[in-house]
Write a protein that holds these residues in place. Structure first.
Motif, PDB file in Angstrom:
ATOM      1  N   PRO A  10       0.816  -1.226   0.000  1.00 57.06           N
ATOM      2  CA  PRO A  10       0.000   0.000   0.000  1.00 57.06           C
ATOM      3  C   PRO A  10       0.851   1.278   0.000  1.00 57.06           C
ATOM      4  CG  PRO A  10      -0.838  -1.560   1.619  1.00 57.06           C
ATOM      5  CD  PRO A  10       0.460  -2.110   1.106  1.00 57.06           C
ATOM      6  N   GLN A  11       1.975   1.256   0.716  1.00 59.92           N
ATOM      7  CA  GLN A  11       2.851   2.424   0.714  1.00 59.92           C
ATOM      8  C   GLN A  11       3.466   2.647  -0.666  1.00 59.92           C
ATOM      9  OE1 GLN A  11       5.441   1.217   3.945  1.00 59.92           O
ATOM     10  NE2 GLN A  11       4.726   2.939   5.201  1.00 59.92           N
ATOM     11  N   ILE A  16       3.836   5.710  -5.675  1.00 62.61           N
ATOM     12  CA  ILE A  16       3.694   5.841  -7.123  1.00 62.61           C
ATOM     13  C   ILE A  16       2.690   6.929  -7.474  1.00 62.61           C
ATOM     14  CG2 ILE A  16       2.845   4.644  -9.197  1.00 62.61           C
ATOM     15  CD1 ILE A  16       4.142   2.089  -8.024  1.00 62.61           C
ATOM     16  N   CYS A  17       1.658   7.059  -6.639  1.00 65.97           N
ATOM     17  CA  CYS A  17       0.629   8.082  -6.869  1.00 65.97           C
ATOM     18  C   CYS A  17       1.051   9.461  -6.363  1.00 65.97           C
ATOM     19  CB  CYS A  17      -0.681   7.656  -6.225  1.00 65.97           C
ATOM     20  SG  CYS A  17      -1.423   6.209  -7.001  1.00 65.97           S
ATOM     21  N   GLY A  18       2.224   9.578  -5.738  1.00 69.24           N
ATOM     22  CA  GLY A  18       2.719  10.881  -5.342  1.00 69.24           C
ATOM     23  C   GLY A  18       2.839  11.129  -3.853  1.00 69.24           C
ATOM     24  N   ARG A  19       2.503  10.157  -3.035  1.00 72.59           N
ATOM     25  CA  ARG A  19       2.616  10.346  -1.588  1.00 72.59           C
ATOM     26  C   ARG A  19       4.069  10.305  -1.140  1.00 72.59           C
ATOM     27  NH1 ARG A  19      -2.365   7.315   1.296  1.00 72.59           N
ATOM     28  NH2 ARG A  19      -3.266   9.316   1.860  1.00 72.59           N
ATOM     29  N   LEU A  44       7.787   3.765 -16.815  1.00 74.06           N
ATOM     30  CA  LEU A  44       6.807   2.678 -16.715  1.00 74.06           C
ATOM     31  C   LEU A  44       5.657   3.031 -15.773  1.00 74.06           C
ATOM     32  CD1 LEU A  44       9.125  -0.458 -16.643  1.00 74.06           C
ATOM     33  CD2 LEU A  44       7.583   0.251 -18.474  1.00 74.06           C
ATOM     34  N   ARG A  45       5.970   3.698 -14.663  1.00 77.15           N
ATOM     35  CA  ARG A  45       4.936   4.043 -13.686  1.00 77.15           C
ATOM     36  C   ARG A  45       3.925   5.048 -14.227  1.00 77.15           C
ATOM     37  NH1 ARG A  45       9.072   4.701  -8.677  1.00 77.15           N
ATOM     38  NH2 ARG A  45       9.275   2.477  -8.224  1.00 77.15           N
ATOM     39  N   ILE A  46       4.323   5.826 -15.212  1.00 81.36           N
ATOM     40  CA  ILE A  46       3.394   6.809 -15.773  1.00 81.36           C
ATOM     41  C   ILE A  46       2.749   6.304 -17.053  1.00 81.36           C
ATOM     42  CG2 ILE A  46       3.262   9.105 -16.824  1.00 81.36           C
ATOM     43  CD1 ILE A  46       5.218  10.038 -14.721  1.00 81.36           C
ATOM     44  N   LEU A  47       3.523   5.676 -17.922  1.00 83.27           N
ATOM     45  CA  LEU A  47       3.020   5.342 -19.251  1.00 83.27           C
ATOM     46  C   LEU A  47       2.211   4.050 -19.311  1.00 83.27           C
ATOM     47  CD1 LEU A  47       6.140   6.389 -21.346  1.00 83.27           C
ATOM     48  CD2 LEU A  47       4.024   7.679 -20.964  1.00 83.27           C
ATOM     49  N   VAL A  48       2.470   3.096 -18.440  1.00 82.91           N
ATOM     50  CA  VAL A  48       1.732   1.828 -18.508  1.00 82.91           C
ATOM     51  C   VAL A  48       0.331   1.913 -17.886  1.00 82.91           C
ATOM     52  CG1 VAL A  48       1.744  -0.580 -17.756  1.00 82.91           C
ATOM     53  CG2 VAL A  48       3.805   0.422 -18.729  1.00 82.91           C
ATOM     54  N   PRO A  49       0.165   2.500 -16.696  1.00 82.64           N
ATOM     55  CA  PRO A  49      -1.175   2.510 -16.100  1.00 82.64           C
ATOM     56  C   PRO A  49      -2.218   3.283 -16.894  1.00 82.64           C
ATOM     57  CG  PRO A  49       0.465   3.018 -14.439  1.00 82.64           C
ATOM     58  CD  PRO A  49       1.163   3.011 -15.761  1.00 82.64           C
ATOM     59  N   ILE A  50      -1.806   4.189 -17.759  1.00 85.36           N
ATOM     60  CA  ILE A  50      -2.763   4.988 -18.520  1.00 85.36           C
ATOM     61  C   ILE A  50      -3.325   4.214 -19.719  1.00 85.36           C
ATOM     62  CG2 ILE A  50      -1.165   6.113 -20.111  1.00 85.36           C
ATOM     63  CD1 ILE A  50      -3.814   8.004 -18.240  1.00 85.36           C
ATOM     64  N   LEU A  51      -2.651   3.144 -20.122  1.00 88.81           N
ATOM     65  CA  LEU A  51      -3.093   2.392 -21.307  1.00 88.81           C
ATOM     66  C   LEU A  51      -4.508   1.820 -21.179  1.00 88.81           C
ATOM     67  CD1 LEU A  51       0.192   0.670 -22.466  1.00 88.81           C
ATOM     68  CD2 LEU A  51      -1.092   2.461 -23.632  1.00 88.81           C
ATOM     69  N   ARG A  91      13.737  15.661  -9.217  1.00 86.87           N
ATOM     70  CA  ARG A  91      14.137  16.713  -8.261  1.00 86.87           C
ATOM     71  C   ARG A  91      13.001  16.995  -7.276  1.00 86.87           C
ATOM     72  NH1 ARG A  91      18.312  20.297  -8.794  1.00 86.87           N
ATOM     73  NH2 ARG A  91      16.985  21.940  -7.961  1.00 86.87           N
ATOM     74  N   ASN A  92      11.784  17.086  -7.775  1.00 83.55           N
ATOM     75  CA  ASN A  92      10.634  17.358  -6.913  1.00 83.55           C
ATOM     76  C   ASN A  92      10.428  16.238  -5.900  1.00 83.55           C
ATOM     77  OD1 ASN A  92       8.236  18.618  -5.946  1.00 83.55           O
ATOM     78  ND2 ASN A  92       7.042  17.266  -7.268  1.00 83.55           N
ATOM     79  N   ARG A  93      10.526  15.002  -6.341  1.00 82.54           N
ATOM     80  CA  ARG A  93      10.357  13.872  -5.420  1.00 82.54           C
ATOM     81  C   ARG A  93      11.447  13.852  -4.353  1.00 82.54           C
ATOM     82  NH1 ARG A  93       6.424   9.955  -6.987  1.00 82.54           N
ATOM     83  NH2 ARG A  93       6.733   9.202  -4.888  1.00 82.54           N
TER      84      ARG A  93
END
Length: 126
Positions: A10-11, A16-19, A44-51, A91-93
């Motif tokens: 869950p963490q 991955i969602c930004g927490r 992969l974390r951004i491009l695969v789930p949107i498919l 950098r933001n993360r």
């Protein structure tokens, strides 16, 4: 109770969602964002789930190429901007996890230093 150094499922999903993860996992976050394969994981974390979401366009009545074209109209710019903003995202993360944002390009700076040293050695400056 000992503090975990790696995130639970869950963490990890929240991460991955930004927490932000707890401070005990900073080493894991640092390896995730700057270690080998960091860029690949980010893409992969951004491009695969949107498919699956984009696959809804395949349900539009009409020829298959029309649904694929609509998917491509959204997916190609997503790929472009995801790749273009990789450095900014990392950098933001790092900042959100109280880590030095300069670590995002530490590998590139190390490669540049090796090249600079070789250049100075070749041209009699070192």
């Amino acid at each position: 109770m000992s503090q975990r150094s790696t995130p639970t499922l869950p963490q990890r999903i929240g991460y991955i969602c930004g927490r932000t993860l707890p401070p005990s996992m900073r080493d894991w976050v640092l390896r995730d964002l700057t270690g080998p394969g960091a860029t690949r994981r980010y893409l992969l974390r951004i491009l695969v789930p949107i498919l699956p979401l984009l696959a809804i366009f395949l349900l539009v009545p009409g020829p298959l190429w029309m649904g694929l074209s609509m998917m491509a109209l959204l997916y190609l710019p997503l790929i472009y901007f995801t790749v273009a903003l990789t450095y900014v995202f990392r950098r933001n993360r790092l900042l959100r996890h109280d880590l030095d944002p300069a670590l995002a390009d530490a590998g590139a700076r190390a490669r540049e230093q090796v090249q600079r040293t070789a250049y100075e050695h070749r041209h009699g400056r070192g």
